[in-house]
Design a protein around this motif. Sequence first.
Motif, PDB file in Angstrom:
ATOM      1  N   ALA A 112      -0.092   7.386   5.493  1.00 56.27           N
ATOM      2  CA  ALA A 112      -0.736   7.954   4.301  1.00 56.27           C
ATOM      3  C   ALA A 112      -0.940   6.852   3.268  1.00 56.27           C
ATOM      4  N   GLY A 113       0.067   5.991   3.106  1.00 55.26           N
ATOM      5  CA  GLY A 113      -0.067   4.875   2.168  1.00 55.26           C
ATOM      6  C   GLY A 113      -1.179   3.926   2.592  1.00 55.26           C
ATOM      7  N   TRP A 114      -1.202   3.606   3.858  1.00 56.33           N
ATOM      8  CA  TRP A 114      -2.236   2.683   4.342  1.00 56.33           C
ATOM      9  C   TRP A 114      -3.635   3.254   4.130  1.00 56.33           C
ATOM     10  N   THR A 156       8.425   9.594   9.156  1.00 56.35           N
ATOM     11  CA  THR A 156       8.424   8.263   8.534  1.00 56.35           C
ATOM     12  C   THR A 156       7.058   7.599   8.686  1.00 56.35           C
ATOM     13  N   LEU A 157       6.533   7.649   9.901  1.00 54.96           N
ATOM     14  CA  LEU A 157       5.231   7.021  10.138  1.00 54.96           C
ATOM     15  C   LEU A 157       4.134   7.701   9.312  1.00 54.96           C
ATOM     16  N   VAL A 207       1.280   8.936  -0.884  1.00 52.55           N
ATOM     17  CA  VAL A 207       2.620   8.928  -0.287  1.00 52.55           C
ATOM     18  C   VAL A 207       3.619   9.607  -1.216  1.00 52.55           C
ATOM     19  N   GLU A 208       3.363   9.474  -2.535  1.00 51.00           N
ATOM     20  CA  GLU A 208       4.360   9.857  -3.530  1.00 51.00           C
ATOM     21  C   GLU A 208       5.056  11.198  -3.232  1.00 51.00           C
ATOM     22  N   PRO A 209       4.291  12.306  -3.065  1.00 47.47           N
ATOM     23  CA  PRO A 209       5.011  13.579  -2.869  1.00 47.47           C
ATOM     24  C   PRO A 209       5.773  13.638  -1.538  1.00 47.47           C
ATOM     25  N   ARG A 217       0.832  -1.210   0.000  1.00 45.74           N
ATOM     26  CA  ARG A 217       0.000   0.000   0.000  1.00 45.74           C
ATOM     27  C   ARG A 217       0.862   1.253   0.000  1.00 45.74           C
ATOM     28  N   VAL A 218       2.120   1.105   0.395  1.00 46.59           N
ATOM     29  CA  VAL A 218       2.996   2.262   0.519  1.00 46.59           C
ATOM     30  C   VAL A 218       3.916   2.395  -0.699  1.00 46.59           C
TER      31      VAL A 218
END
Length: 739
Positions: free
Chosen positions: A343-345, A337-338, A352-354, A183-184
């Motif tokens: 954000a991905g989850w 980091t978290l 997450v990309e940016p 997902r990330v």
Amino acid sequence: MDRQPYIPGLSPADPGPLSRFIPPLEEGVVSHWLPLHASTGSWLLDPFGFAPRLTLEAARAGYRVLVTVNNPVTRFLLEMSANPPSESDFKAALSELEIAKKGEERLGAHLQALYRTACEKCGREIQAQSFLWRKGEDAPYARIYTCPHCEDSGERVVTEQDMERAKKIAATDGLHRSRSFERVAALKDEDRVYAEEAIEHYLPRPLYFLTTVINKLDGLNLTPERKRALSALILVACDAGNTLWGYPSERLRPKQLTIPNQFREHNLWLQLERGLSLWTETGSSVVVEAWPKKIPEGGGICVYEGRLKDLAHEVKKEIPIAAALGSLPRPNQAFWTLSALWAGWLWGREAVEPYKIALRRRRYDWAWNATALHAAFAHLFELLPLGTPFLGLLPEPEPSFLTSALTAANAAGFDLKSLAMRTQEDPVQIVWARGEHLKRETNEPNVEAAREAIHSHLMERGEPASYLHAHAAGLIALAESHALKQKDQEFDEALRATQSAIQNALAEDERFIHYSTGENVDTGLWGSAELIRRYESLADRVEVAIVTFLQKNPDSIYLEIEDDLYPRFPGLLTPSKAMIYSILNSYAEKDGAAWKLRAEDVASARRNELNTITAMIEVVGKRLNYSTRKDEKNLLWEADGQIHYVFYTLASALIGRAMSETPYPPEQTIMVIPGGRAALIAYKAQRDPALSARMKQYRLMKYRLLRALVEVPVLTRETFEEQIVSDPLEKSKAQMMMF
Ligand SMILES: [Zn+2]
């Protein structure tokens, strides 16, 4: 530089979601500062977007706030607190999750079963609130619960079954773990390894819980509001589910992704339920739009998702910024980091990309911080008109953070206008103005200038200061002479040069006294030999100011006292709350929220009492065959043409002044104090080692001992001596509040 007073605020009653990662700021500071610098309805810019509540407070005060936010989690927090779903949406979303199917079971029952444990006392199956783990082990060592059946409660050793359950979930961990990477970051993505490392901070059970719930989130047929509500609850569980929860509570505000030796695994179902109360906002909702949509004149928030540099040109053309404000960011590898992971989850890879750089970066040092701050200030310089004020709040201050911020702003053409600091626990309040030139002449750091600035701060303070205060005084002097960074110098070099200039200023001057158990310059307190004989300490002056204020303004609330006090002690002199409360508790009593002087501490009552005490000293002296003679403020007991005792009677806790005013040898002198001042005097001695050392030479006697001595039927010179030795200063009630 003007020295503005510290702006008092209130600690939020409810710290809100993810509070351990959000800057700890007081409420009311920004809304106090803004009207003095910008008319309502005008545009403000928060270039850091680091503190959602700060932005919100400015918008609620009637301003249009343009905020740049590149962390998707912070952005979500901002939008949620500006415009939260209703309580019924939260409840409905959670109940939809609970009744969703997982095979034949309800999802809620399935997830709660993960935390089943047997009550040690009655044996029934109940929910554990948390399990306790030691780093590196494959099963928990303890559990914490409150049994609803027999009320057995607390920390208990785990059972075989508890360990089996943890291991059983771990056996299927690989699958959930790889799903959560995906997902990330995609399989071939070079950042995948970083996502994997971040996910190492989740145990198998919470990871299973979170992936299950997040997969369900996509499948439930929720309205957008309810989906937002459920995402918010899951976000709380995402944070509760990692291993950064030291046990017993240590590292309350983690900055690094490191697993504590013992930690708490929360029951995430209970955390979802707890989320319900965390997200309910009491304030009015605020309009939030995404740039370039505009917001109404009555106030609101315009979010620019991205970096300031991409926005600078457009803003300059389109909207006039009246003032800038923001919580200065400090490195937080754990949160950043978290955030990428969460954000991905919650929102998928595109979200997450940016922000993916946050996954990659491991080390953030102060030079990195200064470089990043400098880039932001430099873009800000481009888009702000000359003279535009900037209120920067610097939470959790430490010397390096302060150096980094002042250096970055100065090198980007901002002039330091004021700096107000309370304690190392409170945000520093800094005001800059956009200067004339981006590049200007710089000077070498001048050790002598830093030294004189530190020394004059200590003399003004009249008592030793923390290293942070000394550092700030030196730093301000260097900032004013544009000596924080040379042209073409790298930030790491500049920060080192500044630090050694300030530390050399302290270390190489014999006037300075270091009160510290450690070797390092930046520990403990710094004082000056020239202070020893002075008595106008900050604590004494604050005491006089508060008592004077309460004489004139009985029934004042705490904020009114601060409002009167802070302008009298501006800049680095701001008294701490601990000091104010120690003084209030000594002199005043609280009726509801209002403080007023105790009956015995009203000036006229104290004057009468002083007369009574003087008379009693004479009476006791006479019984011991001493004659009493008055010499200015001292009472002398004499016999055979010699002075045996000297009494100096105080109504206040101005013990430093008392010691300076009495010319007699300390070993002969007894300070007579009201019992109500003992705790305040103890507090002062505890925070001021110079005062404490001087006080050790003197004896103290409380009024009530003197009253008792008057009543004692048989009194000899020996028993008198024994009595005064056995009347120690009480331990300060404020002992926990050191400064
Ligand atoms: Zn039980």
